[in-house]
Enzyme design. Structure first.
Site, short mmCIF file in Angstrom:
data_model
loop_
_atom_site.label_atom_id
_atom_site.label_comp_id
_atom_site.label_asym_id
_atom_site.label_seq_id
_atom_site.Cartn_x
_atom_site.Cartn_y
_atom_site.Cartn_z
N ASP A 169 37.58 38.75 48.61
CA ASP A 169 36.76 38.51 47.42
C ASP A 169 35.31 38.28 47.81
O ASP A 169 34.67 37.31 47.40
CB ASP A 169 37.32 37.31 46.64
CG ASP A 169 36.55 37.05 45.32
OD1 ASP A 169 35.80 37.94 44.90
OD2 ASP A 169 36.72 35.97 44.75
N HIS B 163 27.54 35.75 44.58
CA HIS B 163 26.81 37.02 44.46
C HIS B 163 25.29 36.83 44.51
O HIS B 163 24.55 37.80 44.39
CB HIS B 163 27.17 37.76 43.16
CG HIS B 163 28.60 38.18 43.06
ND1 HIS B 163 28.99 39.31 42.38
CD2 HIS B 163 29.74 37.65 43.55
CE1 HIS B 163 30.31 39.44 42.43
NE2 HIS B 163 30.77 38.42 43.16
N ASP C 256 38.95 29.99 41.92
CA ASP C 256 37.96 31.06 41.92
C ASP C 256 36.92 30.92 40.81
O ASP C 256 36.19 31.86 40.53
CB ASP C 256 38.67 32.42 41.80
CG ASP C 256 37.77 33.58 42.18
OD1 ASP C 256 36.77 33.35 42.87
OD2 ASP C 256 38.07 34.72 41.79
N ASP D 1 32.44 32.28 47.20
CA ASP D 1 33.24 33.29 46.54
C ASP D 1 33.77 34.31 47.56
O ASP D 1 33.14 35.31 47.80
CB ASP D 1 32.38 33.99 45.48
CG ASP D 1 33.15 34.94 44.59
OD1 ASP D 1 34.35 34.74 44.43
OD2 ASP D 1 32.53 35.87 44.05
N GLU E 234 39.95 41.91 45.24
CA GLU E 234 39.73 41.17 43.99
C GLU E 234 38.49 41.64 43.24
O GLU E 234 38.47 41.64 42.02
CB GLU E 234 39.64 39.67 44.29
CG GLU E 234 39.75 38.77 43.08
CD GLU E 234 38.42 38.45 42.43
OE1 GLU E 234 38.45 37.80 41.36
OE2 GLU E 234 37.36 38.83 42.97
N GLU E 235 37.46 42.05 43.96
CA GLU E 235 36.20 42.42 43.31
C GLU E 235 36.27 43.78 42.62
O GLU E 235 35.37 44.11 41.84
CB GLU E 235 35.06 42.43 44.33
CG GLU E 235 34.65 41.05 44.81
CD GLU E 235 33.92 40.24 43.75
OE1 GLU E 235 33.55 40.81 42.71
OE2 GLU E 235 33.72 39.02 43.96
#
Length: 317
Positions: A2, A291, A96, A33, A67-68
């Site tokens: 992730d 991010h 998460d 993350d 996951e992304e």
């Protein structure tokens, strides 16, 4: 696991792929993350074993990739290959998402739709625009037209969610021509849609397609709409489910905070489990730097979260 690319490296104060520790803070891409959740899950097992604690339930950790970008080869693969691995009576926590103080328990997620829009015009020399049809200009105008229309039609707000409305964001644009003095005959852009459960994804798609077709019929261009990714909304986890009650009580005991039950626009593993009728709580203490440049996590938050999860296992709801 992730983890996304670092983005513009010049915006980072620290090397993104080194773990830079300054006092209580660790900086680096992926530390929040979702390195924070991974470390927390493994450390809970380590604490239980080293302290000789046998909880009243079995404890396991699943680390899954992908996951992304939809989890097709991650958690979806796991639960499809082993459909009895997780059941409706199990207590499932996905670390998460959360807020900075650690009081938010996520029980619902919006639907997700990624759309690719391709506008076709006619390439020509930039000094003779009357011989071409500028797909860049048309695509830019169409971007704003679709954006306006989506926000007009899907304006309902649900206070359970943060933010409380559906969101529609133009994001990626593909390169067109390689030189300045050519009018592009093709323009490609993408829209990221996060849709409240009140609306169906097909409704949103229909508005996008109708708006694009009407625009191009008026302006003489051609347009293609392609679904890049689609995750339909599912029923929220009940506020009265055992995992939510256990976690809420543990937050009160360890952190001294009153839990808040909320929904988010992001997507987690919880979506695929909820679709199978499995109650899931999504929670961790998050500074919400995922991010972003200088993504970071506090060691004290991780330690506090480990204590909270252990307490949730040992405390009756």
């Amino acid at each position: 696991m992730d983890t996304v690319p670092e983005g513009d490296r010049s915006l980072w104060s620290y090397e993104p792929f080194n773990a830079t520790v300054i006092g209580d803070v660790i900086y680096g891409r992926g530390v929040e993350d979702n390195g924070q959740g991974i470390v927390m899950g493994i450390t809970v097992g380590k604490v239980l074993r080293e302290l000789g604690i046998t909880p009243p339930v079995n404890y396991g950790v699943i680390l899954a990739s992908d996951e992304e970008v939809g989890s097709k080869y991650g958690i979806q693969y796991v639960i499809n290959k082993e459909p009895n691995l997780i059941g409706s009576k199990d207590l499932v926590l996905v670390p998460d998402a959360g807020n900075a103080e650690g009081s938010m328990i996520e029980i619902a997620e919006k639907g997700i739709l990624w759309v690719k829009v391709t506008v076709y015009g006619k390439q020509a020399h930039a000094s003779l625009p009357e011989l071409g049809l500028n797909a860049y200009r048309l695509g830019s105008e169409l971007t704003l037209e679709i954006d306006r229309r989506l926000h007009e039609v899907f304006s309902y707000e649900d206070p359970l969610f943060i933010p409380p409305r559906s969101t529609f964001e133009p994001t990626k644009v593909e390169p067109n021509v390689g030189n300045v003095n050519t009018i592009p005959g093709k323009h490609v852009f993408y829209i990221d849609c996060r849709i409240l459960p009140k609306y169906g994804i097909d409704e949103v798609l229909r508005v996008i397609k109708d708006t694009a077709n009407n625009y191009c019929n008026t302006h003489g261009c051609r347009v293609d709409i392609e679904v890049v990714s689609r995750e339909d909304p599912v029923q929220p986890t009940s506020a009265d489910s055992e995992i939510v009650r256990r976690l809420a009580k543990a937050i009160r005991i360890v952190k001294g905070l009153e839990p808040k039950l909320l929904g988010i626009g992001g997507g987690t593993y919880a979506r695929y489990l909820r679709a199978r009728g499995i109650p899931v709580a999504v929670w961790m203490t998050s500074k919400e730097t995922a991010h972003a440049p200088d993504e970071h996590v506090l060691l004290s938050d991780v330690i506090s979260d480990v204590k909270t999860v252990v307490a949730s296992l040992l405390t009756e709801p």
